[in-house]
Design an enzyme around this catalytic site. Structure first.
Site, PDB file in Angstrom:
ATOM      1  N   ASP A  90      16.972  10.739  -7.714  1.00  0.00           N
ATOM      2  CA  ASP A  90      18.669  10.677  -7.643  1.00  0.00           C
ATOM      3  C   ASP A  90      19.008  10.701  -6.025  1.00  0.00           C
ATOM      4  O   ASP A  90      19.982  11.245  -5.745  1.00  0.00           O
ATOM      5  CB  ASP A  90      18.863  12.105  -8.126  1.00  0.00           C
ATOM      6  CG  ASP A  90      18.791  12.213  -9.660  1.00  0.00           C
ATOM      7  OD1 ASP A  90      18.721  11.022 -10.255  1.00  0.00           O
ATOM      8  OD2 ASP A  90      18.896  13.338 -10.194  1.00  0.00           O
ATOM      9  N   LYS A 110      -3.884  10.561   5.590  1.00  0.00           N
ATOM     10  CA  LYS A 110      -3.739   9.804   6.783  1.00  0.00           C
ATOM     11  C   LYS A 110      -2.686  10.848   7.604  1.00  0.00           C
ATOM     12  O   LYS A 110      -1.778  10.541   7.435  1.00  0.00           O
ATOM     13  CB  LYS A 110      -2.829   8.494   6.434  1.00  0.00           C
ATOM     14  CG  LYS A 110      -4.074   7.605   5.512  1.00  0.00           C
ATOM     15  CD  LYS A 110      -3.670   7.872   4.365  1.00  0.00           C
ATOM     16  CE  LYS A 110      -4.260   6.449   3.236  1.00  0.00           C
ATOM     17  NZ  LYS A 110      -5.826   6.549   3.232  1.00  0.00           N
ATOM     18  N   LYS A 130       3.377   4.384  -1.235  1.00  0.00           N
ATOM     19  CA  LYS A 130       3.509   5.342  -2.183  1.00  0.00           C
ATOM     20  C   LYS A 130       4.642   6.029  -2.111  1.00  0.00           C
ATOM     21  O   LYS A 130       5.057   6.683  -1.307  1.00  0.00           O
ATOM     22  CB  LYS A 130       2.363   6.403  -2.381  1.00  0.00           C
ATOM     23  CG  LYS A 130       0.850   5.730  -2.629  1.00  0.00           C
ATOM     24  CD  LYS A 130       0.213   5.345  -1.438  1.00  0.00           C
ATOM     25  CE  LYS A 130      -1.078   4.791  -1.520  1.00  0.00           C
ATOM     26  NZ  LYS A 130      -1.730   4.553  -0.173  1.00  0.00           N
ATOM     27  N   HIS A 143      -9.060  11.661   1.894  1.00  0.00           N
ATOM     28  CA  HIS A 143      -8.234  10.139   2.059  1.00  0.00           C
ATOM     29  C   HIS A 143      -7.001  10.175   2.723  1.00  0.00           C
ATOM     30  O   HIS A 143      -6.077   9.460   2.834  1.00  0.00           O
ATOM     31  CB  HIS A 143      -8.181   9.856   0.627  1.00  0.00           C
ATOM     32  CG  HIS A 143      -7.309   8.263   0.400  1.00  0.00           C
ATOM     33  ND1 HIS A 143      -6.135   8.344  -0.140  1.00  0.00           N
ATOM     34  CD2 HIS A 143      -7.906   7.261   0.376  1.00  0.00           C
ATOM     35  CE1 HIS A 143      -5.957   7.131  -0.329  1.00  0.00           C
ATOM     36  NE2 HIS A 143      -6.824   6.432  -0.070  1.00  0.00           N
ATOM     37  N   HIS A 160       0.840  -1.308  -0.016  1.00  0.00           N
ATOM     38  CA  HIS A 160       0.047   0.013  -0.065  1.00  0.00           C
ATOM     39  C   HIS A 160       0.841   1.382   0.036  1.00  0.00           C
ATOM     40  O   HIS A 160       0.325   2.285  -0.032  1.00  0.00           O
ATOM     41  CB  HIS A 160      -0.832   0.081   1.284  1.00  0.00           C
ATOM     42  CG  HIS A 160      -2.028   0.924   1.416  1.00  0.00           C
ATOM     43  ND1 HIS A 160      -2.309   1.909   2.005  1.00  0.00           N
ATOM     44  CD2 HIS A 160      -3.280   1.261   0.467  1.00  0.00           C
ATOM     45  CE1 HIS A 160      -3.111   2.564   1.870  1.00  0.00           C
ATOM     46  NE2 HIS A 160      -3.876   2.241   0.724  1.00  0.00           N
ATOM     47  N   ASP A 180       0.363  18.051  19.815  1.00  0.00           N
ATOM     48  CA  ASP A 180       1.014  18.846  20.716  1.00  0.00           C
ATOM     49  C   ASP A 180       1.917  20.288  20.280  1.00  0.00           C
ATOM     50  O   ASP A 180       2.977  20.464  20.751  1.00  0.00           O
ATOM     51  CB  ASP A 180       1.783  18.077  21.711  1.00  0.00           C
ATOM     52  CG  ASP A 180       0.791  17.235  22.724  1.00  0.00           C
ATOM     53  OD1 ASP A 180      -0.422  17.588  22.809  1.00  0.00           O
ATOM     54  OD2 ASP A 180       1.627  16.435  23.516  1.00  0.00           O
TER      55      ASP A 180
END
Length: 475
Positions: free
Chosen positions: A223, A395, A218, A393, A216, A400
């Site tokens: 370089d 995450k 990405k 979507h 899952h 704090d």
């Protein structure tokens, strides 16, 4: 006679699984649930256990040689890391958290990083294509969803130009998440000189054993200087939306500095697993001393082959370490017992705990399962907001005014135990304050939930939620 033979074979297989559960089972409740499934749901119970119930720490497709090669490479990375001293992290209050991640992954927090927050598809792909255009050595991509369309066409045109100039291009795509990627497109990539491999593609011999364990992540590496990670896949829906959910909202990161190497290591390990090529492991790694920023970053990654759940433990530690507040944005909050209790304890102890969840979902079953935890959260004092515009979507966790987590991992069992995921931990007040304000802006336009009103929802809704909870490990 045939039925008798079939019954005997079934009993033998079932007993074998029972023995496996008793020997390798970790959680008593989970073990009991699988025992009931095997004996009360003929055939389907065994198939489900084979797909999602087995302990991947005992049944890994990686052989011993692969484990040794990867572990040796990680040790070399540790020796070359430009890391923040433990004393520095002690003074910032993050010593326990950073040691936890280092224990699970081998990665220390790195200094001298530059972190750029990228909101939604346009900003993200503008930054990605800018970095790709500047590549002169190599481009590495790893994506759960790689869909054909305008973005894919732009990428293949760019790759063709870059390969002609001697730039090495490597791509990993997930065999299930990118199921729509055509053979024609893959062949075109190979014909222009791109190295491309699927992660756990459909194969008859291991279909049931691997279908539930997906990559899952990405990741883009350019370089060894610039990296990208977050929630955004290669799909036109991040630019145009879709007919059902409308606009897709998400957050991504651009990283420069020492943290790029950590993300590159995650890619290189996955490349080794899909291709068998470990040549990257043999390269000499010069120390990273160039200062491109002043932000501290630590990469945390996990998968079904880890004995402990690195990302699950990191989320748990972040919640428990919060002193004032913890704000969570995630479309799939389907917590296990530990995360559920830690959020309830935090809220009950006076910590400002807020959840921002998409009001619209890409799966009805997932939506029911997410909502099945709302009543318990609200009773404990957790504030919940439903984002109504399109599909949220992202995450993200911010806490704090000094700690942020952004990446690919949802707050559910699948991300903790079944998927290969990666997150970036950013120990930086500037980044935290930016995302805190973004969160507060979003909840101004969201729907707050009230415990009394939610508790009085129709009985049929409760029934749907209870049903969906059963399937939460699959979601």
């Amino acid at each position: 006679m045939y039925w008798t033979i079939a019954l005997i074979i079934y009993v033998i297989i079932a007993m074998g699984m029972v023995i496996s559960l008793l020997v390798n089972g970790i959680k008593p409740a989970k073990t009991l649930a699988w025992l009931l499934a095997i004996f009360t749901i003929p055939v389907a119970g065994i198939l489900l256990y084979w797909m999602i119930g087995r302990n991947r720490r005992k049944y890994s497709w990686k052989d011993i040689q692969e484990d040794i090669a990867i572990n040796n490479y990680l040790k070399k990375i540790q020796r070359n890391q430009d890391s923040v001293e433990t004393l520095d992290m002690d003074s910032k209050g993050f010593a326990k958290l950073t040691r936890l991640i280092e224990k699970n992954n081998g990665f220390k927090p790195t200094k001298n990083n530059d972190v750029t927050i990228l909101k939604d598809g346009k900003a993200t792909f503008d930054a990605i294509f800018e970095a790709l255009e500047a590549a002169d050595k190599y481009i590495y991509l790893l994506y759960y969803i790689f869909e054909e369309g305008e973005l894919a066409d732009r990428l293949i045109a760019l790759f063709k130009k870059k390969v002609k100039k001697g730039v090495k291009v490597k791509i990993i795509y997930d065999g299930v998440g990118s199921y729509s990627l055509s053979k024609k497109y893959i062949s075109k990539l190979k014909s222009i000189g791109v190295e491309v491999y699927p992660f756990l593609p459909f194969k008859l011999g291991r279909f049931l054993a691997s279908i539930n364990y997906r990559n899952h992540r990405k990741i883009i590496i350019v370089d060894g200087k610039v990296a990208f990670t977050g929630g955004i896949n290669i799909s036109d829906k991040y630019l145009k939306g879709d007919l059902v959910l409308g606009k897709w909202h998400d957050m991504h990161l651009r990283l420069r500095g020492a943290s790029v190497r950590e993300l590159q290591v995650v890619f290189e390990i996955d490349w080794f697993l899909v291709s068998g090529d470990n040549s990257e492991f043999d390269r000499e790694l010069p120390p990273l001393r160039e200062k491109v920023g002043n932000q501290i970053v630590q990469i945390v990654y996990g998968g079904p082959d880890d004995y402990f759940s690195p990302i699950g433990q990191t989320y748990f530690a972040m919640i428990n370490n919060a002193k004032k507040y913890i704000y969570i944005t995630n479309p799939y909050i389907i917590p296990g017992t530990a995360i559920l209790k830690s959020l309830e304890v935090a809220a009950n102890s006076g910590i400002d705990v807020r959840l921002l969840v998409s009001a619209n979902a890409d799966s009805v079953l997932v939506n029911w399962s997410v909502r099945s935890y709302f009543e318990s959260f609200l009773l404990a004092g957790v504030k919940i907001y439903l984002f109504p515009e399109g599909f949220l979507h992202s995450k993200i966790i911010v806490s704090d005014d000094n700690l942020v987590s952004i990446g690919t991992a949802n707050m559910d069992i699948r991300s903790f135990e079944q998927n290969y995921e990666v997150n970036a931990m950013v120990y930086d007040s500037k980044t935290a304050l930016l995302l805190k304000q973004e969160f507060l802006n979003e909840i101004e336009h969201s729907i707050p939930l009230d415990y009394k009103s939610f508790k009085n929802r129709p009985y049929i809704e409760r029934l749907k939620e209870g049903f969906a909870k059963i399937f939460s490990p699959l979601l």
